[in-house]
Design a protein around this motif. Structure first.
Motif, PDB file in Angstrom:
ATOM      1  N   LEU A   1      -9.228 -95.197 -28.715  1.00 46.51           N
ATOM      2  CA  LEU A   1      -9.570 -94.538 -27.461  1.00 46.51           C
ATOM      3  C   LEU A   1     -10.606 -93.441 -27.728  1.00 46.51           C
ATOM      4  O   LEU A   1     -10.364 -92.543 -28.522  1.00 46.51           O
ATOM      5  N   ASP A   2     -11.775 -93.570 -27.085  1.00 43.68           N
ATOM      6  CA  ASP A   2     -12.819 -92.545 -27.229  1.00 43.68           C
ATOM      7  C   ASP A   2     -12.803 -91.654 -25.998  1.00 43.68           C
ATOM      8  O   ASP A   2     -13.051 -92.123 -24.893  1.00 43.68           O
ATOM      9  N   PHE A   3     -12.540 -90.372 -26.204  1.00 40.89           N
ATOM     10  CA  PHE A   3     -12.448 -89.466 -25.056  1.00 40.89           C
ATOM     11  C   PHE A   3     -13.692 -88.614 -24.931  1.00 40.89           C
ATOM     12  O   PHE A   3     -14.269 -88.195 -25.930  1.00 40.89           O
ATOM     13  N   VAL A   4     -14.088 -88.369 -23.698  1.00 41.62           N
ATOM     14  CA  VAL A   4     -15.095 -87.338 -23.465  1.00 41.62           C
ATOM     15  C   VAL A   4     -14.512 -86.362 -22.447  1.00 41.62           C
ATOM     16  O   VAL A   4     -13.903 -86.772 -21.461  1.00 41.62           O
TER      17      VAL A   4
ATOM     18  N   ILE B   1     -17.532 -82.404 -24.760  1.00 42.64           N
ATOM     19  CA  ILE B   1     -17.061 -82.531 -26.127  1.00 42.64           C
ATOM     20  C   ILE B   1     -16.234 -83.810 -26.213  1.00 42.64           C
ATOM     21  O   ILE B   1     -15.497 -84.149 -25.288  1.00 42.64           O
ATOM     22  N   SER B   2     -16.407 -84.536 -27.293  1.00 43.60           N
ATOM     23  CA  SER B   2     -15.674 -85.791 -27.378  1.00 43.60           C
ATOM     24  C   SER B   2     -14.755 -85.814 -28.588  1.00 43.60           C
ATOM     25  O   SER B   2     -14.855 -84.997 -29.489  1.00 43.60           O
ATOM     26  N   GLY B   3     -13.851 -86.785 -28.571  1.00 38.76           N
ATOM     27  CA  GLY B   3     -12.911 -86.969 -29.657  1.00 38.76           C
ATOM     28  C   GLY B   3     -12.294 -88.349 -29.497  1.00 38.76           C
ATOM     29  O   GLY B   3     -12.558 -89.032 -28.510  1.00 38.76           O
ATOM     30  N   SER B   4     -11.523 -88.762 -30.470  1.00 39.61           N
ATOM     31  CA  SER B   4     -10.939 -90.103 -30.320  1.00 39.61           C
ATOM     32  C   SER B   4      -9.556 -90.165 -30.952  1.00 39.61           C
ATOM     33  O   SER B   4      -9.156 -89.270 -31.691  1.00 39.61           O
ATOM     34  N   CYS B   5      -8.812 -91.231 -30.627  1.00 30.86           N
ATOM     35  CA  CYS B   5      -7.516 -91.452 -31.256  1.00 30.86           C
ATOM     36  C   CYS B   5      -7.214 -92.939 -31.220  1.00 30.86           C
ATOM     37  O   CYS B   5      -7.888 -93.706 -30.531  1.00 30.86           O
TER      38      CYS B   5
END
Lengths: 243, 722
Positions: free
Chosen positions: B52-55, B41-45
């Motif tokens: 910053l793109d998180f996985v 699942i990904s998200g960003s900030c």
């Protein structure tokens, strides 16, 4: 590159002794070498000078000495040969440990590369192969005991990993509340990797916590981690019980 | 604006997902069960000038390729490398967590360690000296408290500075002997050009005989180079294994453990933990897993799960059904009779209703499952049931999905997510439809009522038992054929008990329901419309009953009076005459409509096949209808027997069946319904969960075939004795 057998037997033995002492004590002293080989300091010095000339040892009459890179490489070769031959004699053939040690000392110098590589292949086959339902080695040991020889009934299956001779006791035999230290993992490759990944590796202390109400699996604790594993998996973990 | 791609790695149960939530502020589940994050699942900030793109990677203990989750995490890291990896570490179990850090260091990507649960470690007195640990490991370390959001800003700033500096972690040493074997292989790989992997890592993996890295290198490298490195690696491996007297992969893993625990010991001043939470967990387990109380408490938990999912969920489901019924009625009253009305009422509204009617059950079930997972009880459930499940070729964790299957297969398939191993999960999913779901109950009741009115309970019990036995047999069969292979190890963490957060529970349930509506819902709706089409088209040119009315053989009965002729009589012979009431006219039309439709024609077409199993074209047509939802079998059959409206209901269908069929046919029907292809909702969910139509359709075809064979065998054998 120097091969095993290019030096005299006794010089190879010296090289091996120095290497072993270095591994065990961090350094090899002339006096320790003399002790280990059961010879006088003077003959040790003689031998060291010759090894120095061969460029295998850095010896300038100091108390402790160093192996040159080439010396170390050769010593490792000799030493691993020794260990292999010993293992072959005692684990595969079932020769008494003391006799195996002695024979390994002399055999290690005379085996050709070719014979050695065949022996290695044979050992692997013998340790992992199957004779019918039975492992080849178990079948061999039984036949040695009973004097009865039986050929394979089935095509041998290839197995991953190299099961060793089992001695026990095993983690599965531990009573709840008892602690033990892991000695060896006998499981197949995939399971062993998983055990190691979870921190179940030789040297680690485990405590048996409980057995599930149906009798399987069991819960063990290592450090601060509670793990559950099946008895069949725990039966592959050789342990040394702690008081 | 610059983008930094960040991957979150970490062991299960370290609060990785809560750190992820704090970083991205998205709602995502906080699991307390090994392997709860099945899909990434990904998200960003935003932070400063960066996006910053998180996985969020699956929780893993290691990056060796031995379980599905590990493989997935590793593939993302290797083939789609992020700019920075954040390793979320449980500060209370530093040594075993750093084992993964060491493996991440080998990948030579920017690495930041988030030392999570630092409050718990502080409390236990095991908090390491951050500066010292950072020095020893050579990576940036940020203490965090995931559920409170402490340290999150510092973590972001560390990610950015790690990205800007471009530093990669220091080299891991495996001791002189192994390092020397790695070096020459690594230098050949480095010269060979750009690889997916850092050369040293690839060399180490070749020595460990890692299949996946090996086969990737085989594809990537020129043939002669690959041959050379693999020959070198094989030779060195043999030599080293001789030297160490053990499997090299294990030796190297031990070395990594050594580095990890060495660093942890060095940096932790007071290594003797003041144990707090762990002891409480042990006390709780002394009750929950005890010999005497363990199973009864588990039974109670299961009962509660059932009760909540189906009993508490039932009024909500009925409410939804009622609302959709009302909606259908409303549309019927607004639109003139015809195809459009039928499409809207019987196709679309019934289809959407069919999707939504499961929502209360799914939501409640996942609420219970989330509570079990987040507290840590789910792992205990597997611990308690593994022996039993292992016997039948499944895994301890399969028990709960199987049990839920007696309620409804759809949520049960979704509940198989708790299984870590793909093979275990697939086998469980494939046999799940044999756990007879509650929608099949009306059919069994019809058959039992028609043929065995005095032994209803017993016949139901037998049907359920046959289902269970078939599931066990099929699971075993799959285990020795398509799903062959070593049993997945049961080595599993029993995490400390934790109190779940409301937010965590809510977001998990919401995520699942949304998932179901989006993915499965669309397919279910599409199939409902297709099935409606199949049982409505083609429309007959004229209806026999109208012909007879026109020719005067039949006359309409006076309103409110029963006629002398019933719709069913028409079917037997067109030679009847008399009066017929208007509901009977409608029923006769409907029956003829279905008979001439695609479904009815298919029923006729397969009748020669069905005959030996004691079934006829009507039952065949009803079985096709049952693909939509099992309970449709009854309504479909009653239309075919011109039962029409609800006035006469199942009571008379029962009588018709008793008159028309033998008890053996009844049993044959029951078997067919028990085993045959699962309903389209299940089909859609299996497709969704396995990610392939092959499994979904394979199950569909395989089970239908099995159903046919069992019914056939039963009917033929019974005829020999009858």
């Amino acid at each position: 590159m120097r091969q095993v057998g290019a030096l005299s037997e006794s010089l190879e033995d010296y090289l091996e002794t120095i290497y072993n002492l270095q591994v065990e004590n961090g350094a090899a002293k002339v006096s320790d070498i003399a002790d280990a080989r059961g010879v006088s300091m003077a003959s040790v010095c003689q031998a060291l000078k010759r090894l120095d000339r061969e460029g295998l040892v850095d010896y300038s009459a100091r108390e402790s000495l160093e192996l040159t890179p080439e010396g170390r490489r050769l010593a490792q070769k000799i030493s691993s040969r020794h260990r292999f031959v010993f293992r072959f004699l005692s684990h595969i053939l079932g020769v008494d440990k003391d006799v195996a040690e002695k024979d390994a000392c002399s055999l290690e110098h005379h085996l050709s590369k070719e014979t050695l590589s065949h022996l290695v292949a044979f050992t692997q086959f013998a340790e992992s192969g199957f004779c019918g339902e039975e492992k080849i080695m178990d079948s061999y040991r039984r036949s040695e005991r009973t004097g009865q020889v039986r050929g394979p009934r089935r095509r041998p299956r290839r197995r991953q990993g190299r099961p060793r001779h089992r001695e026990g006791p095993f983690l599965s035999e531990l009573k709840p509340g008892r602690r033990a230290r892991i000695m060896h993992l006998h499981a197949s490759c995939a399971i062993r990797q998983r055990l190691v990944d979870m921190g179940l590796l030789p040297g680690v202390e485990v405590e048996m916590i409980r057995v599930a109400p149906l009798g399987d699996p069991v819960e063990v604790k290592i450090r601060d981690l509670s793990l559950s594993l099946r008895k069949s998996e725990a039966a592959a973990i050789e342990v040394e019980p702690l008081p | 604006m610059k983008r930094i791609r960040v991957a979150l790695a970490g062991n299960p149960n370290v609060g990785k997902t809560s750190v992820f939530n704090q970083l991205t502020r998205s709602s995502q589940h906080v699991g307390n069960y090994p392997g709860v994050t099945v899909e990434t699942i990904s998200g960003s900030c935003r932070y400063g000038d960066y996006e910053l793109d998180f996985v969020d990677l699956p929780g893993t203990y290691s990056l060796t390729a031995h379980s599905e989750d590990e493989m997935e995490a590793r593939r993302i890291l290797l083939y789609n490398p992020p700019d920075v990896v954040v390793h979320v570490v449980d500060a209370t179990g530093l040594a075993r967590n750093l084992y993964l850090t060491v493996q991440l260091m080998e990948l030579r990507m920017g690495l930041v360690v988030a030392l999570n649960m630092s409050d718990e470690a502080e409390e236990k007195g095991t908090m390491p000296d951050i500066d010292l640990l950072s020095e020893v490991m050579g990576v940036d370390i940020v203490p965090t408290i995931g559920h409170r959001g402490t340290g999150i800003d510092e973590l972001k700033s560390s990610i950015v500075s790690c990205y800007e500096s471009g530093d990669s972690p220091r080299r891991i040493s495996y001791g002189r002997d192994i390092d020397r074997s790695i070096a020459p292989i690594s230098s050949i790989l480095a010269e060979a050009g750009d690889l997916f992997f850092p050369p040293r890592y690839a060399a180490a993996k070749l020595l460990e005989n890692d299949e996946e890295v090996r086969s990737t290198l085989e594809e990537e490298l020129p043939r002669n180079v690959f041959a050379e490195v693999s020959r070198m690696a094989d030779g060195e491996r043999e030599r080293l294994e001789d030297l160490f007297g053990d499997d090299l992969a294990v030796v190297m893993a031990e070395q990594r453990h050594g580095i990890a625990s060495g660093a942890a010991e060095e940096a932790t001043m007071d290594s003797r933990a003041r144990s707090t939470g762990a002891d409480l967990t042990r006390e709780i387990d002394n009750v929950l897993l005890s010999r005497v109380l363990g199973l009864p408490i588990f039974g109670l938990a299961i009962y509660l799960t059932f009760w909540l999912t189906f009993t508490v969920g039932a009024p909500f489901s009925s409410l939804l059904e009622y609302l959709f019924g009302q909606l259908g009625g409303l549309v019927e009253s607004l639109i003139a009779p015809g195809l459009l009305r039928s499409l809207l009422v019987d196709g679309v509204i019934a289809g959407v209703g069919g999707v939504l009617v499961f929502v209360p059950n799914i939501a409640l079930l996942f609420l219970v499952i989330s509570v079990m997972e987040d507290t840590g009880y789910m792992a205990r459930a597997a611990f308690l049931m593994d022996r039993f499940m292992h016997r039948i070729g499944l895994h301890g964790q399969s028990f709960i999905p199987m049990l839920i299957g007696f309620g409804c297969t759809v949520p049960a398939i979704m509940a198989t997510r708790v299984l870590n191993d793909r093979r275990d999960r697939l086998v469980t999913m494939m046999v799940l439809p044999l756990m007879s779901c509650s929608a099949r109950l009306p059919i069994y009741l019809l058959v039992a009522g028609a043929f065995f009115p005095d032994h209803r309970a017993l016949s139901l019990l037998i049907i359920y038992l046959v289902g269970i036995l078939l599931a066990v047999g099929l699971a075993k069969l799959m285990r020795v054929s398509v799903m062959k292979g070593e049993n997945s190890p049961f080595v599993m963490e029993l995490p400390p008990y934790r109190i779940p957060t409301f937010r965590g529970l809510f977001s998990h349930v919401w995520l699942r329901v949304r998932h179901y509506l989006r993915k499965a819902g669309t397919v279910i709706l599409a199939f409902s419309v297709l099935l409606w089409l199949a049982s409505s088209f083609p429309v007959p040119d004229s209806y026999a009953v109208d012909e007879m009315l026109r020719s005067g053989r039949l006359a309409p009965a006076r309103p409110g009076e029963a006629g002398t002729v019933e719709a069913l009589d028409l079917e037997r012979s067109t030679e009847v005459s008399g009066t017929i009431s208007s509901p009977e006219i409608t029923a006769a039309r409907k029956a003829q409509g279905i008979e001439t439709s695609l479904a009815g024609r298919t029923g006729h077409l397969i009748e020669p096949l069905l005959k030996p199993a004691g079934l006829d074209w009507r039952i065949g047509t009803a079985l096709i209808g049952a693909l939509g939802a099992k309970e449709l079998f009854v309504s479909q059959l009653s239309i075919l027997y011109s039962m029409g409206g609800s006035e006469r209901g199942t009571e008379s269908l029962r009588e018709v069946m008793r008159r028309r069929y033998s008890p053996y046919t009844g049993i044959s029907i029951a078997f067919f319904i028990l085993i045959m292809a699962p309903c389209i909702a299940t089909l859609a969910v299996v497709r969704k969960e396995t990610g392939s139509w092959a499994w979904a359709l394979g199950q569909f075809v395989g089970l239908t075939l099995l159903a046919y064979l069992v019914s056939l065998a039963f009917y033929q054998i019974s005829r020999l004795f009858a």
